[in-house]
Design a protein around this motif. Structure first.
Motif, PDB file in Angstrom:
ATOM      1  N   MET A  32       0.831  -1.208   0.000  1.00 55.68           N
ATOM      2  CA  MET A  32       0.000   0.000   0.000  1.00 55.68           C
ATOM      3  C   MET A  32       0.864   1.257   0.000  1.00 55.68           C
ATOM      4  O   MET A  32       0.537   2.267   0.615  1.00 55.68           O
ATOM      5  N   SER A  33       1.972   1.175  -0.732  1.00 59.21           N
ATOM      6  CA  SER A  33       2.902   2.298  -0.753  1.00 59.21           C
ATOM      7  C   SER A  33       3.903   2.107  -1.882  1.00 59.21           C
ATOM      8  O   SER A  33       4.494   1.029  -2.013  1.00 59.21           O
ATOM      9  N   ARG A  78      -4.318   7.467  -6.773  1.00 63.21           N
ATOM     10  CA  ARG A  78      -3.354   8.203  -5.954  1.00 63.21           C
ATOM     11  C   ARG A  78      -4.082   9.292  -5.178  1.00 63.21           C
ATOM     12  O   ARG A  78      -4.357  10.360  -5.704  1.00 63.21           O
ATOM     13  N   ARG A 113      -3.327  11.335  -2.263  1.00 61.86           N
ATOM     14  CA  ARG A 113      -2.265  11.745  -1.340  1.00 61.86           C
ATOM     15  C   ARG A 113      -2.823  12.056   0.044  1.00 61.86           C
ATOM     16  O   ARG A 113      -3.860  12.706   0.152  1.00 61.86           O
ATOM     17  N   ARG A 125      -2.196   8.860   0.643  1.00 63.21           N
ATOM     18  CA  ARG A 125      -2.398   7.420   0.537  1.00 63.21           C
ATOM     19  C   ARG A 125      -2.663   7.016  -0.908  1.00 63.21           C
ATOM     20  O   ARG A 125      -2.877   7.856  -1.774  1.00 63.21           O
ATOM     21  N   ARG A 180      -4.861   3.852  -3.287  1.00 61.16           N
ATOM     22  CA  ARG A 180      -5.931   2.861  -3.196  1.00 61.16           C
ATOM     23  C   ARG A 180      -5.930   2.016  -4.460  1.00 61.16           C
ATOM     24  O   ARG A 180      -6.089   2.543  -5.564  1.00 61.16           O
ATOM     25  N   GLU A 210       3.888  -1.609   9.714  1.00 58.99           N
ATOM     26  CA  GLU A 210       2.735  -1.852   8.850  1.00 58.99           C
ATOM     27  C   GLU A 210       1.621  -2.584   9.579  1.00 58.99           C
ATOM     28  O   GLU A 210       0.540  -2.784   9.036  1.00 58.99           O
TER      29      GLU A 210
END
Length: 311
Positions: A24-25, A58, A60, A62, A64, A200
């Motif tokens: 997730m990054s 995207r 920001r 985060r 998804r 995490e």
């Protein structure tokens, strides 16, 4: 060299997408793959162009993954799992009396290393190589005979046995606690200096820990509790975060089984009584083909005995 299958994009693009979805990054994916963040982003963009579909939204700060991304990432993960299971089913241990054990630096330093002297006393004919893998060893299960991993998942071709569960507690030095008598319950910690280990696992960072206790920080306004959660030093090493707490720099979340010796010595004390019990725990994992290997079996039996006596 880019490896392709038929008319599909390079395999590296699929591996990049799977890492981004799992982590997730983009940043964490690039660290794992040992390439730049820009390279990972470019690989994902290439897949999106090929599929004519958005894969990563995207938002920001985060990201998804879309449904399309999840479908592809799950297929890639299944393929990698299958390859690893096949490799481990045929790989032979070159030295029967030498065991390679993989775990995080924190687990090896705080729990395993202090006990190894007893193992060598019981099994003087065996040797142990310790491999430090601070990246999630669930994602790289090759090159070792036994892994000790904080997880609640299984993998094809591997046998997993729960070593012990965990409690996540707030800890600090004795002098720091004495200097902050206002620390009586978990909510009181929002007024002190919090030390952050960038993990995490949801229950092992401060926002997740408070949420698990039923304290909903999402509804709090900026400048209040939310800013308290964002203040404080951040560490990418659990050992450094813990040492900062020992030195009186604030309150850190501690895995109780790992820091039990520090609590007994008084290096750390419980800041407040609340604790979170995660669903995850420490599992001993090994390739299924090594289940009956004498050296591996001896080490696994010894681990279970140490865990039972320790608690």
């Amino acid at each position: 060299m880019s490896i392709r299958i038929g008319n599909l994009p390079p395999l590296s693009a699929f591996i990049a997408l799977e890492a981004v979805v799992r982590r997730m990054s983009f940043t964490l994916a690039s660290r794992e793959l040992k390439v730049t963040q820009a390279a990972v982003s470019q690989q994902v963009r290439a897949l999106e162009d090929y599929l004519r579909a958005e894969l990563i939204v995207r938002e920001r700060p985060r990201i998804r993954p879309t449904e399309e991304a999840l479908v592809i990432a799950n297929a890639v993960r299944a393929g990698i799992d299958g390859i690893e299971a096949a490799v481990n089913s045929v790989r032979h241990r070159p030295e029967p009396n030498r065991i390679s054990v993989a775990s995080t630096t924190a687990f090896s330093s705080y729990w395993l290393m202090p006990r190894l002297t007893r193992f060598f006393g019981e099994y003087p004919e065996l040797e142990v190589n310790l491999l430090s893998k601070d990246l999630d060893i669930r994602d790289s299960m090759s090159g070792f005979d036994i892994g000790i991993v904080y997880t609640n998942q299984s993998r094809p071709g591997f046998q997993a046995t729960r070593l012990f569960g965990e409690e996540v507690v707030a800890v600090c030095s004795g002098p720091y606690k004495a200097a902050h008598p206002e620390m009586q319950t978990a909510v009181d910690l929002l007024g002190v200096h919090l030390l952050h280990f960038d993990s995490e696992e949801p229950e092992t960072d401060w926002p997740g820990w408070f949420t698990a206790l039923g304290i909903d920080t999402r509804t709090l306004t900026p400048g209040g509790v939310r800013s308290a959660l964002e203040r404080g030093a951040h560490f990418d090493s659990y050992i450094l975060a813990t040492q900062a707490a020992v030195e009186g720099q604030g309150v850190v979340l501690g895995w109780r089984r790992l820091i039990e010796s520090m609590l007994r010595r008084g290096d750390l004390v419980r800041a407040v009584p609340e604790a979170v019990v995660p669903a995850n725990g420490y599992d001993v994992i090994l390739p299924s083909r090594l289940t009956d290997d004498p050296a591996v079996k001896s080490f696994r039996t010894w681990l279970a005995r140490e865990a039972a006596e320790d608690w």
